[in-house]
Design a protein around this motif. Structure first.
Motif, short mmCIF file in Angstrom:
data_model
loop_
_atom_site.label_atom_id
_atom_site.label_comp_id
_atom_site.label_asym_id
_atom_site.label_seq_id
_atom_site.Cartn_x
_atom_site.Cartn_y
_atom_site.Cartn_z
N ALA A 112 -71.61 63.36 -15.89
CA ALA A 112 -70.60 63.85 -16.84
C ALA A 112 -69.19 63.51 -16.38
O ALA A 112 -68.29 63.34 -17.22
CB ALA A 112 -70.75 65.36 -17.00
N LEU A 113 -68.99 63.41 -15.07
CA LEU A 113 -67.68 63.03 -14.55
C LEU A 113 -67.48 61.52 -14.59
O LEU A 113 -66.38 61.03 -14.85
CB LEU A 113 -67.53 63.51 -13.10
CG LEU A 113 -67.45 65.03 -12.89
CD1 LEU A 113 -67.56 65.35 -11.40
CD2 LEU A 113 -66.15 65.58 -13.47
N THR A 114 -68.56 60.79 -14.32
CA THR A 114 -68.46 59.33 -14.17
C THR A 114 -68.29 58.61 -15.48
O THR A 114 -67.46 57.69 -15.59
CB THR A 114 -69.73 58.80 -13.46
OG1 THR A 114 -69.83 59.41 -12.18
CG2 THR A 114 -69.68 57.29 -13.32
N MET A 115 -69.08 58.97 -16.49
CA MET A 115 -69.07 58.18 -17.72
C MET A 115 -67.71 58.18 -18.43
O MET A 115 -67.23 57.11 -18.83
CB MET A 115 -70.21 58.64 -18.63
CG MET A 115 -71.57 58.26 -18.06
SD MET A 115 -72.96 58.44 -19.19
CE MET A 115 -73.04 60.22 -19.33
N PRO A 116 -67.04 59.33 -18.56
CA PRO A 116 -65.70 59.27 -19.18
C PRO A 116 -64.71 58.45 -18.35
O PRO A 116 -63.88 57.73 -18.90
CB PRO A 116 -65.27 60.74 -19.26
CG PRO A 116 -66.54 61.51 -19.20
CD PRO A 116 -67.46 60.72 -18.32
N GLU A 117 -64.80 58.57 -17.02
CA GLU A 117 -63.89 57.80 -16.17
C GLU A 117 -64.14 56.30 -16.32
O GLU A 117 -63.20 55.51 -16.44
CB GLU A 117 -64.04 58.21 -14.71
CG GLU A 117 -63.06 57.47 -13.81
CD GLU A 117 -63.19 57.80 -12.34
OE1 GLU A 117 -62.34 57.32 -11.56
OE2 GLU A 117 -64.14 58.52 -11.96
N ALA A 118 -65.42 55.92 -16.29
CA ALA A 118 -65.75 54.49 -16.43
C ALA A 118 -65.28 53.96 -17.78
O ALA A 118 -64.76 52.83 -17.87
CB ALA A 118 -67.25 54.29 -16.28
N GLU A 119 -65.42 54.77 -18.82
CA GLU A 119 -65.00 54.33 -20.15
C GLU A 119 -63.47 54.21 -20.22
O GLU A 119 -62.94 53.22 -20.74
CB GLU A 119 -65.50 55.31 -21.21
CG GLU A 119 -65.28 54.84 -22.62
CD GLU A 119 -66.14 55.57 -23.63
OE1 GLU A 119 -66.34 55.02 -24.73
OE2 GLU A 119 -66.64 56.67 -23.33
N THR A 120 -62.79 55.18 -19.66
CA THR A 120 -61.32 55.16 -19.68
C THR A 120 -60.76 53.97 -18.91
O THR A 120 -59.81 53.32 -19.34
CB THR A 120 -60.77 56.47 -19.08
OG1 THR A 120 -61.21 57.57 -19.89
CG2 THR A 120 -59.25 56.45 -19.04
N ARG A 121 -61.37 53.67 -17.78
CA ARG A 121 -60.89 52.58 -16.94
C ARG A 121 -61.40 51.21 -17.40
O ARG A 121 -60.99 50.19 -16.87
CB ARG A 121 -61.29 52.82 -15.49
CG ARG A 121 -60.63 54.04 -14.87
CD ARG A 121 -60.96 54.17 -13.39
NE ARG A 121 -60.38 55.36 -12.80
CZ ARG A 121 -59.13 55.49 -12.39
NH1 ARG A 121 -58.31 54.46 -12.50
NH2 ARG A 121 -58.70 56.61 -11.85
N GLY A 122 -62.31 51.21 -18.36
CA GLY A 122 -62.81 49.95 -18.88
C GLY A 122 -63.90 49.31 -18.04
O GLY A 122 -64.16 48.12 -18.17
#
Length: 311
Positions: free
Chosen positions: A214-224
């Motif tokens: 839950a922490l990783t997926m939004p970060e990965a999406e935001t950072r591209g």
């Protein structure tokens, strides 16, 4: 954009060493962004420079042989795209250069990328042996920068082999090292196998795995970092499955398969569709399961038999 400008500048100047270094740097950025086809094009369009004698030079600004890194990354990108034969050919070129002109640092790089190709080619035992050797060399030579890259592949190999506690320890320590040193991309590539390691095997912690996802997926999406997002969705789908939530697992796998297709990640798409097919069949949806399995089989046929690596 800056990477493209740097490469164009070096091309205009006719600086072979600079071209090789700039091409690798641009392809690396494209790999993290999931622009695999573009990265492969950049590297293949500058192959002549990487193969030239000048392109093999080491300067004061390039601790590693630029051509070795160049061919290692070409191997990585080709393999991710399912072009295993081209990937093996590239890693062989990197090995030849490292053995002829390189230092221990160059040979370490080749071992890291060769280990990844061995794992994707189904040679798990050889991959583990190669990557464990690379990990030992990185630690003994105080080359901690490379440990997260090694861990991201070796950790997955450990999980596949049922060595979950070792995978957890390795991936957690590598992630912490990357985080302390501001290596965001290297931390993120360790996360999908860590999600799996936490959710599977003896001593598993599904809550921790799902929290990390839950922490990783939004970060990965935001950072591209789209490849990380694909792998994280597959990993969390496995956690959903073990938690008895097949519908959520299938939804995550379908998202992963769709994005993997967009990026050209054939192996990841095969994995997602095969897992989805199994879940759909178990939950009484045979027609949907058959469609997923059929598409996975078609893609797997495209991969063909991976060429055996020669040590």
């Amino acid at each position: 954009a800056l990477g493209r400008v740097a490469l164009d500048t070096m091309l205009e100047a006719g600086d072979a060493v600079g071209i090789v270094g700039a091409a690798f740097a641009l392809a690396q950025a494209q790999w993290y962004a999931g622009e695999f086809r573009e990265g492969r094009h950049v590297l293949e369009s500058t192959l002549a420079h990487a193969r030239s004698e000048i392109g093999h030079s080491r300067t004061s600004a390039t601790f590693v042989l630029p051509s070795v890194v160049f061919f290692c990354y070409l191997a990585r990108i080709c393999d991710d795209l399912g072009a295993s034969t081209a990937g093996v050919a590239a890693i062989r070129e990197a090995r030849t250069l490292a053995d002829r002109d390189g230092h221990a640092f160059d040979r370490l790089l080749v071992n890291i990328y060769e280990g990844a190709l061995l794992l994707s080619g189904g040679q798990a035992a050889a991959a583990i042996e190669t990557l464990e050797g690379a990990l030992e060399a990185a630690r003994s030579n105080e080359l901690g920068y490379h440990i997260p890259s090694i861990a991201s592949v070796l950790g997955r190999a450990y999980v596949d082999a049922g060595r979950h506690p070792e995978a957890r320890d390795l991936l957690a320590s590598a992630s912490a090292y990357a985080d302390r040193n501001g290596r965001i991309g290297k931390r993120l590539i360790c996360t999908p196998p860590l999600i799996r390691a936490l959710s599977e095997g003896a001593g598993r912690d599904l809550d921790a795995a799902r929290t990390l996802a839950a922490l990783t997926m939004p970060e990965a999406e935001t950072r591209g970092y789209r490849p990380v997002l694909v792998e994280a969705r597959i990993a969390v789908a496995r956690a959903f499955t073990l938690a008895g939530e097949p519908d959520r697992a299938v939804a995550a796998l379908r998202e992963a398969a769709a994005q993997a297709r967009q990026l050209g990640l054939v192996r990841a798409e095969v994995e997602a569709r095969e897992l989805a097919a199994g879940l759909l069949d178990e939950t009484g949806l045979p027609a949907q399961a058959l469609r997923e399995a059929g598409e996975a089989a078609r893609l797997r046929a495209r991969l063909g038999a991976a060429a055996a690596l020669v040590a």
